[in-house]
Design an enzyme around this catalytic site. Structure first.
Site, PDB file in Angstrom:
ATOM      1  N   ASP A  11     -17.634  17.867   1.574  1.00 24.04           N
ATOM      2  CA  ASP A  11     -17.826  18.721   2.494  1.00 24.04           C
ATOM      3  C   ASP A  11     -18.770  18.049   3.744  1.00 24.04           C
ATOM      4  O   ASP A  11     -19.715  17.806   3.483  1.00 24.04           O
ATOM      5  CB  ASP A  11     -18.304  20.038   1.948  1.00 24.04           C
ATOM      6  CG  ASP A  11     -17.221  20.972   1.160  1.00 24.04           C
ATOM      7  OD1 ASP A  11     -16.203  20.621   1.325  1.00 24.04           O
ATOM      8  OD2 ASP A  11     -17.858  21.299   0.373  1.00 24.04           O
ATOM      9  N   ASP A 130      -8.352  29.022  -0.916  1.00 20.53           N
ATOM     10  CA  ASP A 130      -9.426  29.604  -1.588  1.00 20.53           C
ATOM     11  C   ASP A 130      -9.100  31.117  -2.184  1.00 20.53           C
ATOM     12  O   ASP A 130      -8.894  32.065  -1.468  1.00 20.53           O
ATOM     13  CB  ASP A 130     -10.767  29.563  -0.434  1.00 20.53           C
ATOM     14  CG  ASP A 130     -11.192  28.314  -0.341  1.00 20.53           C
ATOM     15  OD1 ASP A 130     -11.182  27.572  -0.858  1.00 20.53           O
ATOM     16  OD2 ASP A 130     -11.478  28.387   1.052  1.00 20.53           O
TER      17      ASP A 130
END
Lengths: 257, 201
Positions: A11, A130
């Site tokens: 990330d 997600d």
């Protein structure tokens, strides 16, 4: 022999790799290019870079990261975060990425999946999803966008099937409930999606020990598993994870030199 | 010695370029058929759709240029889609393909997930300079839904298992092609590209 892939997720925020828990409280881990090289040298099978801020400024940073990674790391890698046009996909692919991960933008504008697949091929287009457990939804999971902040009215299973019909060549399935907890993957969710689609499914969220990967390959029927915290914090190395899986009879790429 | 990479707007050009740069070899990317016809060494990369690829190659006069390069005896490497369109035809394309090796590209018909995406080992069927330095158990990165099926077993140099056995490396004379992506297959792939650059057929 076909091997299960171990993918490390990086990330990236403002040019630095960070990691949070359930998408919050991020701390810096280090330079993305250095980390990518370290993982490459220890035999990771693939890398994923998410530009988690995805601001206009961040995108510029991301392209230079992608270029630097592509120059010295000869395994596939994908890039996601804030990509909303075919032109942006082209920029990232020309910078050296293999695949584009579409998440929130695909929910807002599903046409982008087909547009990208038509232009670059299905194998280039990854649906990042997600999912949050929600008993109200038909499959029991709701799609959430904007880095876990905005619930949608989409059902996770239905969205996975639709995205593949539209042209997604792979799904990276992240469980928000499990993300960063290191308590194990959401095997039930992974299996449900993996058995429902014809394309590879990458399990993401919750990996804390090599046992968790074994579970998600065996019980979750995942084609690949994404890890972050457990390797970023030095609890395990990629070779340790692979050795464990190999001992459990799961084929992995052991020879990488 | 200059290696020429054919540009026909089919995907993974950039990754082939960066691998060649890493290997410190002289190369150029071109869409000019006269450059291809006169090349010392040629790479035909590619990901994407066989029909679209053939259309672009024809528009650029590449089939003839590649034919000229092959008849001059220079080494030619096809990668991924480049291992399928060198056959007579593909199930993915309406029109015929390049026809340098007899056979066709066909789609996977198996219970496993398609595309075949990920790392897989290969089995050498016939010795070839491309396999110079290949280590036992090395894996290579595949992403494909179709695979080459050469008409003659002699043209299958290496195989791979994915629900069935298929040809992962095909070739004849000075032409060789891999269904996998050596430029994305880590050290094993870089070694194979090096072996191609060192090949003097």
């Amino acid at each position: 022999m076909y091997q299960k892939r171990i993918i490390v997720c990086l990330d990236v925020r403002d040019g630095q790799v960070t990691k949070g828990i359930r998408f919050k409280g991020n701390v810096d881990i280090g330079d993305p290019v250095e980390l990518a090289r370290r993982y490459y040298e220890t035999g990771v099978d693939e890398l994923v870079f998410y530009d988690i801020t995805a601001s206009a400024e961040g995108r510029g940073v991301m392209l230079s990261v992608v270029e630097a990674v592509a120059e010295q790391i000869f395994i596939p890698f994908s890039v996601g975060g804030g990509i909303s046009t075919v032109q942006q996909m082209r920029d990232v692919l020309l910078a050296g990425a293999e695949k584009i991960s579409l998440n929130s933008q695909a929910v807002r504008n599903p046409e982008i999946i087909a547009d990208g697949a038509a232009r670059f091929g299905r194998q280039c287009i990854v649906l990042g999803m997600d999912a949050l457990a929600d008993p109200v939804m038909p499959s029991g999971y709701r799609v959430v966008i904007n880095g876990g902040r905005t619930p949608t009215d989409r059902d996770a299973l239905a969205w996975a099937i639709e995205a593949v019909e539209r042209g997604a060549g792979e799904i990276v399935l992240n469980s928000i409930d499990a993300d960063g907890t290191r308590d194990g993957y959401e095997c039930r969710l992974t299996r449900m999606i993996s058995e429902a689609v014809s394309v590879p499914v990458v399990a993401s969220g919750g990996a804390g020990t090599p046992d968790h990967l074994e579970q998600v390959f065996q019980e979750g029927r995942a084609d690949a598993a994404l890890v972050a915290s457990m390797v970023h914090y030095g609890d395990y190395t990629v070779p340790q994870i692979k050795d464990h899986l190999s001992r459990c009879g799961i084929p992995v790429r052991l020879q990488y030199r | 010695m200059m290696t020429i990479v054919i540009d026909y707007e089919a995907g993974n050009l950039r990754s082939v370029e960066t691998a060649l740069r890493f290997l410190q070899t002289d190369f150029a990317v071109t869409a000019d058929p006269t450059v291809v016809a006169a090349a010392d060494r040629v790479i035909l990369p590619g990901v994407g759709d066989a029909g679209a690829a053939m259309t672009t190659l024809r528009e650029r006069g590449m089939p003839e240029a590649l034919g000229t390069a092959l008849s001059r005896g220079v080494p030619v490497l096809g990668i991924c889609l480049g291992s399928q369109i060198i056959l007579d035809r593909s199930e993915e394309a309406e029109d015929s393909c390049l026809g340098f090796i007899p056979g066709e590209a066909v789609r996977f018909q198996c219970d496993l997930k398609v595309p075949h995406m990920g790392w897989n080992t290969i089995q050498v069927e016939r010795d070839h300079p491309l396999f110079q330095g290949l280590q036992q158990g090395s894996s290579f990165y595949f992403v494909h839904s179709y695979y080459p099926r050469p008409a003659q077993p002699l043209h299958c140099l290496g195989t791979c298992e994915y629900g069935q056995t298929f040809a992962a490396v095909v070739g004849r004379d000075n032409l060789v092609a891999t269904q996998f992506h050596p430029e994305k297959s880590g050290e094993a792939g870089l070694r194979m590209l090096r072996a191609f650059l060192d090949w003097r057929p």
